[in-house]
Structures are given as C-alpha cells and as structure tokens.
Scaffold this motif. Structure first.
Motif, PDB file in Angstrom:
ATOM      1  N   ALA A 264      -0.433  -6.864  -0.015  1.00  0.00           N
ATOM      2  CA  ALA A 264      -0.313  -8.239   0.492  1.00  0.00           C
ATOM      3  C   ALA A 264       0.337  -8.257   1.878  1.00  0.00           C
ATOM      4  O   ALA A 264      -0.165  -8.902   2.808  1.00  0.00           O
ATOM      5  CB  ALA A 264       0.506  -9.086  -0.485  1.00  0.00           C
TER       6      ALA A 264
ATOM      7  N   GLU B 105       9.812  -2.632   5.225  1.00  0.00           N
ATOM      8  CA  GLU B 105       9.499  -2.002   3.923  1.00  0.00           C
ATOM      9  C   GLU B 105      10.666  -1.115   3.530  1.00  0.00           C
ATOM     10  O   GLU B 105      11.110  -0.292   4.312  1.00  0.00           O
ATOM     11  CB  GLU B 105       8.200  -1.199   4.039  1.00  0.00           C
ATOM     12  CG  GLU B 105       7.910  -0.267   2.883  1.00  0.00           C
ATOM     13  CD  GLU B 105       7.916  -0.944   1.512  1.00  0.00           C
ATOM     14  OE1 GLU B 105       7.196  -1.933   1.324  1.00  0.00           O
ATOM     15  OE2 GLU B 105       8.676  -0.472   0.623  1.00  0.00           O
TER      16      GLU B 105
ATOM     17  N   LEU C 139       3.048  -0.662  -4.579  1.00  0.00           N
ATOM     18  CA  LEU C 139       2.736  -0.227  -5.948  1.00  0.00           C
ATOM     19  C   LEU C 139       1.362   0.415  -6.074  1.00  0.00           C
ATOM     20  O   LEU C 139       1.155   1.241  -6.957  1.00  0.00           O
ATOM     21  CB  LEU C 139       2.772  -1.437  -6.893  1.00  0.00           C
ATOM     22  CG  LEU C 139       4.053  -1.724  -7.638  1.00  0.00           C
ATOM     23  CD1 LEU C 139       3.773  -2.788  -8.691  1.00  0.00           C
ATOM     24  CD2 LEU C 139       4.613  -0.473  -8.291  1.00  0.00           C
TER      25      LEU C 139
ATOM     26  N   TYR D  47       5.884  -6.092 -15.034  1.00  0.00           N
ATOM     27  CA  TYR D  47       6.716  -6.058 -13.827  1.00  0.00           C
ATOM     28  C   TYR D  47       7.666  -7.238 -13.781  1.00  0.00           C
ATOM     29  O   TYR D  47       7.417  -8.263 -14.399  1.00  0.00           O
ATOM     30  CB  TYR D  47       5.817  -6.083 -12.582  1.00  0.00           C
ATOM     31  CG  TYR D  47       4.939  -4.879 -12.570  1.00  0.00           C
ATOM     32  CD1 TYR D  47       5.408  -3.684 -12.055  1.00  0.00           C
ATOM     33  CD2 TYR D  47       3.694  -4.906 -13.165  1.00  0.00           C
ATOM     34  CE1 TYR D  47       4.646  -2.539 -12.119  1.00  0.00           C
ATOM     35  CE2 TYR D  47       2.916  -3.770 -13.241  1.00  0.00           C
ATOM     36  CZ  TYR D  47       3.399  -2.584 -12.710  1.00  0.00           C
ATOM     37  OH  TYR D  47       2.647  -1.451 -12.790  1.00  0.00           O
TER      38      TYR D  47
ATOM     39  N   ASP E  91       1.972  -9.925  -5.556  1.00  0.00           N
ATOM     40  CA  ASP E  91       2.554  -9.892  -6.904  1.00  0.00           C
ATOM     41  C   ASP E  91       3.882 -10.636  -7.027  1.00  0.00           C
ATOM     42  O   ASP E  91       4.327 -10.892  -8.144  1.00  0.00           O
ATOM     43  CB  ASP E  91       2.802  -8.435  -7.326  1.00  0.00           C
ATOM     44  CG  ASP E  91       1.526  -7.711  -7.721  1.00  0.00           C
ATOM     45  OD1 ASP E  91       0.444  -8.283  -7.521  1.00  0.00           O
ATOM     46  OD2 ASP E  91       1.625  -6.578  -8.218  1.00  0.00           O
TER      47      ASP E  91
ATOM     48  N   VAL F  74      -4.921  -5.502  -6.359  1.00  0.00           N
ATOM     49  CA  VAL F  74      -4.999  -5.302  -4.908  1.00  0.00           C
ATOM     50  C   VAL F  74      -5.889  -6.385  -4.288  1.00  0.00           C
ATOM     51  O   VAL F  74      -5.542  -6.973  -3.250  1.00  0.00           O
ATOM     52  CB  VAL F  74      -5.540  -3.889  -4.582  1.00  0.00           C
ATOM     53  CG1 VAL F  74      -5.734  -3.732  -3.082  1.00  0.00           C
ATOM     54  CG2 VAL F  74      -4.579  -2.824  -5.090  1.00  0.00           C
TER      55      VAL F  74
END
Ligand SMILES: Cc1cc2nc3c(=O)[nH]c(=O)nc-3n(C[C@H](O)[C@H](O)[C@H](O)COP(=O)(O)OP(=O)(O)OC[C@H]3O[C@@H](n4cnc5c(N)ncnc54)[C@H](O)[C@@H]3O)c2cc1C
Length: 406
Positions: free
Chosen positions: A18, A37, A44, A245, A282, A291
C-alpha cells in the motif's frame, strides 16, 4: 538534543504494497514524498514465497520479487526512503508532523500504510520462543532451516494452508492445528483440496494451543482438544502461527478514528476523519487484506493526497488572495444552469481587475466547496480580508454581481 526538522509534501508511513503504491502515485505527481519504513521495504508480502493471485503474473511470483519491483518503481519517481520507526504523529494543525527518534518531518499530507503484525495465540510460554527460538510467522524466511524436520502450523486460513504446503517442500511432516471440526477450514477450496491430499500434511482437528514447551528452544506444542478437553503434547522442531493480524496503529490512537479492533476507519476515498490524513492497506478496516487491495487503496490514497494538497494551495493562494478581494464561483461543468452563468463571471472578471475571481468545479474539487461551506451549485462566495462576506445561492444575475462588493 533538539530534533532536526525536514519538510515534505507527503509523508507515507510504511513501505508495504500500500505504501509503495501510494509513493508511486505521489512521486509521479511530482510531490516531494518521503516513505518511512521501520523494518523491511516490501512489508508482509515478502513473508510469502508464492503469490499466485496478483494480476499480471500468470506463472505466479514471489513476494520479494514483486515488492522489489514496486520499490524500484517508487524510487524511479523520486520517492525518498528512510529506514526508521515512526514514534508519533500530530495532525492538529494544517502542517502535520511525523516524528522519528531523530527527525521531525513536517508535511502537508500523511498516508498511513503501516499494515498489521501477525497475531499470537496467547498460550502459555509463547513469549519465550518467539521468532528465532522456534515460533515463526514467515515460512519463506524459516522453511529451509526446517529441512527434514517436523513442524506445526497453527491456523486454517489461506495463509496457513498455502504456507503449510510450501513448508512440505522442506519439512518431512507438517502438522496443522485447526480449531474447527474435521474437514472444516477457513481457506479457499483449491488450497483445501490440495492440502488434504498432501501426504506430508497431517491435521489435528478441534485443537487450540494450550502451551509451548522447551528449554532454550521450542521442542513441543501442547494442544487442547476442544471436544474432549484432553491435552496432547506434540513434538515439533518449529511452530508457524498464521492466525490473523493486528493493526500497527499504536502511535495513532487518539490521532485518527480507529474501530474497536484498532483498525483505521476510512471512507471510499481512503480519507480518515482528519483532512489531509489518508490510510491504505491492511491497517484499514476492510473486507479483504491482499496485495491487490492494498495496491488499490494506495493508489486512491496517493491520488487523494495530491488532490488535497492542490486544493489547499488554491485555497491559500488564490481564494484567500492574501486578504484582498476575492470572488469564487462554485459550479458543476455537467449542469447547464451553471454553464449558462459562465459568461457573466468572465465579464465580471474583466470589469473588476481588483478582484480575484476563481471558478471551482465542485465535481472535481469537492474539498474546496467543503472548505467554503457550500453544498449547492451554482453559488457565489465573496471574501474580503480572508473572510467570507457574502454567499449567494439564488437568482445569480448581473445586478447581484454588481452589488456584490457594496
Ligand atoms: C504469510 C502470508 C502470505 C500471504 N499471501 C498472500 C498472497 O498470496 N496474495 C496476496 O495478495 N496477499 C497475501 N498476503 C497478504 C499481503 O501480504 C498483505 O495484504 C499486504 O502485504 C498488505 O500490504 P500493506 O502495505 O497494507 O501492509 P504491510 O505489507 O504489512 O506493510 C506495512 C509496513 O509498515 C511498516 N510499519 C509499521 N509500523 C511502522 C512504523 N511505526 N514506522 C515505520 N514503518 C512501519 C511495517 O514494517 C511494514 O513493512 C499474505 C500475507 C502473509 C503474512
């Protein structure tokens, strides 16, 4: 030590599918874009060895390869990357602030794409064996180390079963702990059939983990049979958890609206409740975490950030006009009654060079209409000293226009 301050148009938090897609859109729109990041660019998706459902790759691809291409494309469009953990986010002012340990990043828009982290079972002794001590969340990373061994997979969703099948290429035996009745799994039917036919896979139905056991490293998992309530100690070399998750929203609590599970609430434009703050992937409250959907979200969020910034600039520089006189015509290009009035404004603009006239198509720029508090077209807003003096929504004509500044 005082933190260094750096300025960007957009800061993206998270470098998974994303965040990278949002970066491609923002970078291509020539916005000065930073992507933060904290661990691994690619997120993931790099945990999975095989991605067979992402369009454009009929033979399938690996998560690492696919994310490598996303990364390359974002860099091509000039996105800056920094490997660091976001510690706090502040959105109280128009200029928003994202802070890391050393730097304070000021920006006009934020895109949150911080994804989620694998859920743990909560069973006894779990924390003693996480990651390199025998409990893993990544088959791609740890499959080879389990060559010839016995491993357990906990879960029966797509990730659990597909990663479990991948593990059978290395391990001698893959024991799958499923909390449902015999034959009932949460994964897709194709994966289910293949897994049930796989001679290396063994299923333990109606079971949940009671505890993890071992000395330095995990050597067995105690399963509780939900029907008989009996405990069974199963010898394994590693255990892979694929049970869902939890969102990475710790630093966002009280910053944007979250649902009760901690996921960010967004609308179909990936807007959060705070103007200029978008979320994608997510980390959002959504039906399908994949994805392909993260890419769609990232594209919408990147486009939204571009639009938001350009609307803010038009508002600041053109509509507020440094406190000088300003008239805004809010119209909709598809509405004939709006189009008919256009010559009136062109004539007004020519005969009033001291007034800045701005035409706002509300279909293309709904944010500007919102900032001016207008929800119907055609409308006129007259501003002086940066403040709204008059709003006209009816009977717009020459006389009304000429009387505007009186
Ligand atoms: C084992 C497994 C198999 C899968 N298989 C498939 C598949 O076959 N097909 C498919 O389409 N999808 C698959 N998925 C799902 C897919 O990987 C995710 O839906 C996708 O990666 C989501 O992307 P994202 O960008 O929203 O989040 P993520 O990929 O989770 O990226 C979020 C990033 O944000 C970073 N981050 C978090 N907090 C911070 C912070 N405070 N500061 C800085 N950075 C931060 C994280 O480190 C992470 O890199 C699979 C997932 C797993 C785990």
């Amino acid at each position: 030590m005082e933190k260094k301050t750096e300025h960007y148009d957009v800061v993206i938090i998270g470098g998974g599918a994303a965040g990278l897609t949002a970066g491609i859109y923002c970078g291509r729109a020539k916005l000065k874009t930073l992507l933060l990041e904290k661990s691994l660019v690619g997120g993931l998706a790099t945990y999975t060895n095989e991605i067979e459902n992402y369009p454009g790759f009929p033979e399938g691809t690996t998560g690492t390869d696919l994310m490598g291409l996303f990364h390359k494309q974002a860099k091509k469009f000039g996105v800056d990357f920094k490997m660091t953990d976001v510690k706090s986010v502040s959105v109280a002012e128009d200029i928003k602030v994202v802070e890391t340990f050393r730097v304070r990043y000021e920006c006009k828009a934020i895109i949150i794409a911080s994804g989620g982290k694998p859920r743990i079972t909560g069973a006894a002794n779990e924390n003693m064996f996480l990651y390199d001590k025998g409990i893993s969340f990544c088959a791609t990373c740890d499959a080879a180390a389990n060559t010839g061994k016995t491993v357990m997979v906990v879960g029966s969703g797509d990730a659990a079963i597909e990663e479990g099948m991948f593990l059978t290429k290395f391990a001698d035996k893959v024991i799958v702990s499923v909390m449902h009745d015999h034959g009932k799994m949460d994964c897709n039917e194709i994966a289910k059939t293949q897994a049930l036919e796989n001679p290396k896979m063994e299923f333990m139905w109606n079971t949940v983990v009671s505890s993890f056991e071992g000395e330095e490293r995990l050597n067995s998992v105690v399963l509780n049979d939900l029907k008989s309530n009996k405990l069974q100690n199963v010898k394994v070399d590693s255990c892979f958890l694929f049970i869902g998750y939890t969102p990475n929203t710790e630093v966002l609590s009280g910053v944007v609206d979250l649902n009760r599970n901690g996921y960010i609430r967004v609308n179909e434009k990936m807007e959060t409740n705070i103007p200029g703050v978008f979320a994608a992937g997510d980390v959002c409250d959504k039906l399908l975490k994949q994805v392909a959907t993260a890419v769609g979200d990232g594209a919408i969020a990147g486009y939204g950030a571009e639009k938001y910034i350009s609307e803010c600039e038009i508002y600041e520089h053109q509509i507020l006009n440094q406190g000088k006189l300003s008239v805004v015509y809010l119209w909709n290009a598809t509405d004939p009654s709006c189009r008919e009035l256009l010559p009136l404004f062109e004539a007004f603009e020519q005969s009033h060079p001291e007034i800045r006239v701005t035409k706002v198509d509300v279909y293309k720029s709904p944010g500007l209409a919102g900032k001016l508090g207008i929800d119907s077209v055609p409308s006129i807003v007259y501003l002086d000293d940066g403040k709204i003096q008059k709003v006209i929504t009816e009977k717009i004509c020459d006389e009304i226009m000429n009387a505007l500044t009186n």
